[in-house]
Design an enzyme around this catalytic site. Structure first.
Site, PDB file in Angstrom:
ATOM      1  N   HIS A  87     -12.556 -21.787 -26.826  1.00 11.79           N
ATOM      2  CA  HIS A  87     -13.124 -22.731 -27.812  1.00 11.79           C
ATOM      3  C   HIS A  87     -14.045 -22.025 -28.806  1.00 11.79           C
ATOM      4  O   HIS A  87     -14.399 -22.628 -29.830  1.00 11.79           O
ATOM      5  CB  HIS A  87     -13.768 -23.945 -27.128  1.00 11.79           C
ATOM      6  CG  HIS A  87     -15.163 -23.783 -26.619  1.00 11.79           C
ATOM      7  ND1 HIS A  87     -15.447 -23.519 -25.291  1.00 11.79           N
ATOM      8  CD2 HIS A  87     -16.349 -23.878 -27.239  1.00 11.79           C
ATOM      9  CE1 HIS A  87     -16.760 -23.455 -25.144  1.00 11.79           C
ATOM     10  NE2 HIS A  87     -17.330 -23.671 -26.308  1.00 11.79           N
ATOM     11  N   ASP A 134      -9.986 -21.848 -20.846  1.00  9.53           N
ATOM     12  CA  ASP A 134     -10.923 -21.630 -21.955  1.00  9.53           C
ATOM     13  C   ASP A 134     -11.312 -20.150 -21.991  1.00  9.53           C
ATOM     14  O   ASP A 134     -12.433 -19.767 -21.688  1.00  9.53           O
ATOM     15  CB  ASP A 134     -12.149 -22.534 -21.760  1.00  9.53           C
ATOM     16  CG  ASP A 134     -13.044 -22.576 -22.993  1.00  9.53           C
ATOM     17  OD1 ASP A 134     -12.592 -22.116 -24.064  1.00  9.53           O
ATOM     18  OD2 ASP A 134     -14.179 -23.070 -22.875  1.00  9.53           O
ATOM     19  N   GLN A 223     -25.573 -25.161 -25.274  1.00  8.13           N
ATOM     20  CA  GLN A 223     -24.789 -24.943 -26.488  1.00  8.13           C
ATOM     21  C   GLN A 223     -25.161 -23.613 -27.148  1.00  8.13           C
ATOM     22  O   GLN A 223     -26.345 -23.304 -27.296  1.00  8.13           O
ATOM     23  CB  GLN A 223     -25.040 -26.080 -27.465  1.00  8.13           C
ATOM     24  CG  GLN A 223     -23.938 -26.232 -28.473  1.00  8.13           C
ATOM     25  CD  GLN A 223     -24.257 -27.311 -29.483  1.00  8.13           C
ATOM     26  OE1 GLN A 223     -24.847 -28.315 -29.169  1.00  8.13           O
ATOM     27  NE2 GLN A 223     -23.863 -27.072 -30.712  1.00  8.13           N
ATOM     28  N   GLY A 224     -24.162 -22.834 -27.504  1.00 14.58           N
ATOM     29  CA  GLY A 224     -24.398 -21.513 -28.089  1.00 14.58           C
ATOM     30  C   GLY A 224     -24.221 -20.385 -27.080  1.00 14.58           C
ATOM     31  O   GLY A 224     -24.066 -19.233 -27.460  1.00 14.58           O
ATOM     32  N   ASP A 225     -24.296 -20.744 -25.793  1.00 12.67           N
ATOM     33  CA  ASP A 225     -24.070 -19.750 -24.739  1.00 12.67           C
ATOM     34  C   ASP A 225     -22.590 -19.602 -24.423  1.00 12.67           C
ATOM     35  O   ASP A 225     -22.183 -18.649 -23.741  1.00 12.67           O
ATOM     36  CB  ASP A 225     -24.792 -20.150 -23.449  1.00 12.67           C
ATOM     37  CG  ASP A 225     -26.284 -20.078 -23.589  1.00 12.67           C
ATOM     38  OD1 ASP A 225     -26.766 -19.136 -24.246  1.00 12.67           O
ATOM     39  OD2 ASP A 225     -26.982 -20.963 -23.045  1.00 12.67           O
ATOM     40  N   SER A 226     -21.793 -20.541 -24.875  1.00 14.16           N
ATOM     41  CA  SER A 226     -20.357 -20.519 -24.602  1.00 14.16           C
ATOM     42  C   SER A 226     -19.749 -19.169 -24.928  1.00 14.16           C
ATOM     43  O   SER A 226     -20.131 -18.539 -25.914  1.00 14.16           O
ATOM     44  CB  SER A 226     -19.654 -21.569 -25.454  1.00 14.16           C
ATOM     45  OG  SER A 226     -19.838 -22.815 -24.883  1.00 14.16           O
TER      46      SER A 226
HETATM   47  C1  4AZ Z   1     -21.702 -25.774 -25.177  1.00 13.27           C
HETATM   48  O1  4AZ Z   1     -21.705 -26.801 -25.864  1.00 13.27           O
HETATM   49  C2  4AZ Z   1     -22.093 -25.851 -23.756  1.00 13.27           C
HETATM   50  N1  4AZ Z   1     -24.447 -26.734 -19.513  1.00 13.27           N
HETATM   51  C3  4AZ Z   1     -22.173 -24.698 -23.007  1.00 13.27           C
HETATM   52  C4  4AZ Z   1     -22.544 -24.771 -21.687  1.00 13.27           C
HETATM   53  C5  4AZ Z   1     -22.825 -25.982 -21.125  1.00 13.27           C
HETATM   54  C6  4AZ Z   1     -22.757 -27.145 -21.870  1.00 13.27           C
HETATM   55  C7  4AZ Z   1     -22.384 -27.067 -23.193  1.00 13.27           C
HETATM   56  C8  4AZ Z   1     -23.238 -26.038 -19.695  1.00 13.27           C
HETATM   57  O2  4AZ Z   1     -21.384 -24.692 -25.678  1.00 13.27           O
END
Ligand code: 4AZ
Length: 271
Positions: A87, A134, A223-226
């Site tokens: 993603h 993913d 969010q942003g750690d993905s």
């Molecule tokens: C994100 O939106 C996201 N708590 C990444 C990790 C987690 C939730 C959302 C896990 O990128």
């Protein structure tokens, strides 16, 4: 990253409450207070998330668009290959994607900004993060000197055992409503059993995902750690993928199970 619903947050709330009682607080003050609390989380290394040096974690990278905006993380698995989330990579072009290597502080100009050599490889079955697969691989135009982190394989089953501790890293948000972190942060989270992950999320697929966190929440990716790394035993065992909110009770973070993609990754890394 590394949300922390701990004492600092509580302290910020108390300050806000006291200011409201004193008739001085506005909605704007609250935002400022939250930011200050988050800065302290990053600087004071409270339980959960803490600042770590890029030198000790040379394989963690972040992705930016052409304007320099950081939107995801990734992991160097060879001098020219970065594993990230599908993603984070889907639809991205060589022109609007940069990989930042060797820079722990987003505001510094240390480290390298490396371009892609080709369009990202995205797992062919990827549809959405909570549907699995993913995972993606980026190829860098120029090899980097930083030490890579090998991906986990079929022999690494014990790293996914319930209660096994993993490190998660990134520059993402420090709270659901907080801004992203300027500095690289890391936290330790226990791997949960597939039963507990399934109880938390109907979408959980034990073949291709793993989940981690404390039952009461409080420490998590956000969010942003993905796309960034989940590390154990000196290997990349997970790719930060999804979850309901951040650090919520009963809602662990979900990670792509890297060992499940051993063959397909091998093929990508050799190509
Ligand atoms: C994100 O939106 C996201 N708590 C990444 C990790 C987690 C939730 C959302 C896990 O990128």
């Amino acid at each position: 990253m590394i949300y922390e619903e701990g004492p600092m947050r509580l302290a910020a709330l108390m300050v806000t409450l006291l200011m409201a009682l004193a008739g001085t607080a506005s909605a704007d003050d609250r935002v400022v207070d939250d930011r200050m609390a988050d800065d302290r989380v990053a600087d004071d290394r409270v339980v959960g998330g803490e600042r770590v040096s890029i030198e000790d974690h040379p394989w963690v990278v972040y992705l930016t668009d052409a304007s320099g905006f950081q939107f995801c993380g990734g992991t160097l698995v060879t001098p020219t290959k970065v594993v990230t989330a599908a993603h984070c990579a889907v639809g991205r072009t060589t022109r609007n994607t940069r990989v930042v290597v060797g820079r722990g502080d987003k505001n510094s100009d240390e480290g390298e900004v490396v371009r892609l050599a080709s369009r990202p490889w995205v797992h062919p079955d990827y549809v959405a993060a909570d549907r699995g697969d993913d995972i993606a691989v980026l190829t860098l135009r120029d090899a980097v000197d930083q030490e890579p982190l090998p991906p986990a394989g079929p022999e690494d089953g014990e790293l996914y055992a319930e209660g096994s501790r993993a490190r998660v890293l990134g520059w993402g948000r420090t709270g659901e409503q907080a801004p992203a972190s300027r500095y690289l942060l890391a936290a330790t989270v226990p791997v949960m059993s597939d039963e507990d992950c399934s109880a938390a999320y109907f979408q959980y697929d034990e073949a291709t995902m793993t989940c981690a966190g404390y039952p009461e929440g409080g420490v998590d990716t956000c969010q942003g750690d993905s796309g960034g790394p989940m590390v154990a035993g000196g290997k990349l065992i997970g790719v930060t993928s999804w979850g309901e909110g951040c650090a919520r009770e009963g809602k662990p973070g979900v990670y792509s199970r890297v060992a499940a993609y051993h063959d397909v990754l091998r093929e990508q890394l050799d190509s």
